[in-house]
Design a protein around this motif. Sequence first.
Motif, PDB file in Angstrom:
ATOM      1  N   LEU A  65      45.220  35.667  44.131  1.00 52.49           N
ATOM      2  CA  LEU A  65      46.484  36.419  44.102  1.00 52.49           C
ATOM      3  C   LEU A  65      46.405  37.630  45.018  1.00 52.49           C
ATOM      4  O   LEU A  65      47.349  37.929  45.764  1.00 52.49           O
ATOM      5  N   ARG A  66      45.296  38.328  44.978  1.00 51.55           N
ATOM      6  CA  ARG A  66      45.150  39.510  45.822  1.00 51.55           C
ATOM      7  C   ARG A  66      45.176  39.118  47.307  1.00 51.55           C
ATOM      8  O   ARG A  66      45.697  39.863  48.139  1.00 51.55           O
ATOM      9  N   GLN A  67      44.632  37.944  47.646  1.00 52.99           N
ATOM     10  CA  GLN A  67      44.712  37.464  49.018  1.00 52.99           C
ATOM     11  C   GLN A  67      46.154  37.196  49.430  1.00 52.99           C
ATOM     12  O   GLN A  67      46.505  37.321  50.612  1.00 52.99           O
ATOM     13  N   PRO A  73      44.462  42.155  38.438  1.00 52.48           N
ATOM     14  CA  PRO A  73      43.327  42.999  38.050  1.00 52.48           C
ATOM     15  C   PRO A  73      42.140  42.830  39.010  1.00 52.48           C
ATOM     16  O   PRO A  73      41.899  41.728  39.535  1.00 52.48           O
ATOM     17  N   PHE A  74      41.407  43.913  39.221  1.00 45.59           N
ATOM     18  CA  PHE A  74      40.199  43.864  40.040  1.00 45.59           C
ATOM     19  C   PHE A  74      39.026  43.448  39.151  1.00 45.59           C
ATOM     20  O   PHE A  74      38.756  44.074  38.127  1.00 45.59           O
ATOM     21  N   ILE A  75      38.333  42.388  39.557  1.00 49.16           N
ATOM     22  CA  ILE A  75      37.261  41.830  38.742  1.00 49.16           C
ATOM     23  C   ILE A  75      35.960  42.600  38.971  1.00 49.16           C
ATOM     24  O   ILE A  75      35.519  42.772  40.112  1.00 49.16           O
ATOM     25  N   VAL A  76      35.343  43.030  37.881  1.00 48.10           N
ATOM     26  CA  VAL A  76      34.046  43.701  37.943  1.00 48.10           C
ATOM     27  C   VAL A  76      32.932  42.669  37.855  1.00 48.10           C
ATOM     28  O   VAL A  76      31.993  42.667  38.660  1.00 48.10           O
ATOM     29  N   GLU A  77      33.013  41.763  36.877  1.00 53.17           N
ATOM     30  CA  GLU A  77      31.998  40.731  36.716  1.00 53.17           C
ATOM     31  C   GLU A  77      32.494  39.689  35.728  1.00 53.17           C
ATOM     32  O   GLU A  77      33.400  39.934  34.928  1.00 53.17           O
ATOM     33  N   THR A  78      31.896  38.511  35.796  1.00 47.87           N
ATOM     34  CA  THR A  78      32.061  37.507  34.755  1.00 47.87           C
ATOM     35  C   THR A  78      30.734  37.378  34.014  1.00 47.87           C
ATOM     36  O   THR A  78      29.666  37.639  34.578  1.00 47.87           O
ATOM     37  N   ARG A 147      56.178  47.493  42.451  1.00 48.05           N
ATOM     38  CA  ARG A 147      55.851  46.092  42.635  1.00 48.05           C
ATOM     39  C   ARG A 147      55.614  45.443  41.275  1.00 48.05           C
ATOM     40  O   ARG A 147      55.490  46.132  40.256  1.00 48.05           O
ATOM     41  N   PHE A 148      55.539  44.117  41.270  1.00 49.98           N
ATOM     42  CA  PHE A 148      55.207  43.378  40.068  1.00 49.98           C
ATOM     43  C   PHE A 148      53.774  42.862  40.186  1.00 49.98           C
ATOM     44  O   PHE A 148      53.335  42.460  41.267  1.00 49.98           O
ATOM     45  N   GLY A 149      53.052  42.867  39.071  1.00 53.21           N
ATOM     46  CA  GLY A 149      51.704  42.327  39.028  1.00 53.21           C
ATOM     47  C   GLY A 149      51.562  41.362  37.868  1.00 53.21           C
ATOM     48  O   GLY A 149      52.391  41.343  36.949  1.00 53.21           O
ATOM     49  N   LEU A 150      50.518  40.544  37.906  1.00 48.00           N
ATOM     50  CA  LEU A 150      50.288  39.526  36.884  1.00 48.00           C
ATOM     51  C   LEU A 150      48.990  39.790  36.125  1.00 48.00           C
ATOM     52  O   LEU A 150      48.015  40.271  36.703  1.00 48.00           O
TER      53      LEU A 150
END
Length: 222
Positions: A65-67, A73-78, A147-150
């Motif tokens: 989505l960011r691309q 949301p910005f991913i820190v880790e899984t 803007r809209f975000g998911l």
Amino acid sequence: MKNLNEDNLNALLQGARVIEEDGYGIKVACLANGDYLKLYRRKRLLSSALWAPPARRFAANAERLRQLDIPAPFIVETLQVPSRQLNGVRYQPLPGDTLRNHWRSLDDEQRAGEVQRFGAFLGQLHEFGVYFRSLHLGNVLTLPDDRFGLIDLSDMQISGRPLPRWKRQRNLQHMLRYAEDSHWLTVLHRQSLLSGYAQYCGQGPADRLARALCRLQGPGEH
């Protein structure tokens, strides 16, 4: 994907605020540093979560989505906790409020303008090939920059090609499951939704969306 034991998980959750939980435990928590942790529990011994953990899908969808320049949301880790059959994603939340909460504070005229903007955003998602099965107004945020975000992204597919008609109609069904969302989008501000959709997708797809709305609604609702 980072492996944790139960002590590691308990340490991570130290000082956290529980956002959502069920009978099995925590589902979403706000950690002490402000990050969010969303946990998924594998419910069956044999499950697709073995080879495609929801946390990994969440992270991959957020990056895609960011691309596409769609806020996520910005991913820190899984991570995973094998002893408890848990997998999770730690992320920095988007700033903003859900559309459902935000629209409750607006008068009809203000909300009509917002529904039109949302219609254009929905059209953008469909043209980009974003099929968001958990699409409803509680999973779309309005951000400080308008803007809209998911959010809640694990149940999503991104094909990179415009969605076929049946998937667009299915997305409508997802939104119409919620009475308040449905009333705003199909009764009070139906034309605003379709106008916004046409702005991004063109009149033909908007007309097909309108026909789908008529089929999905009961008699007398349109």
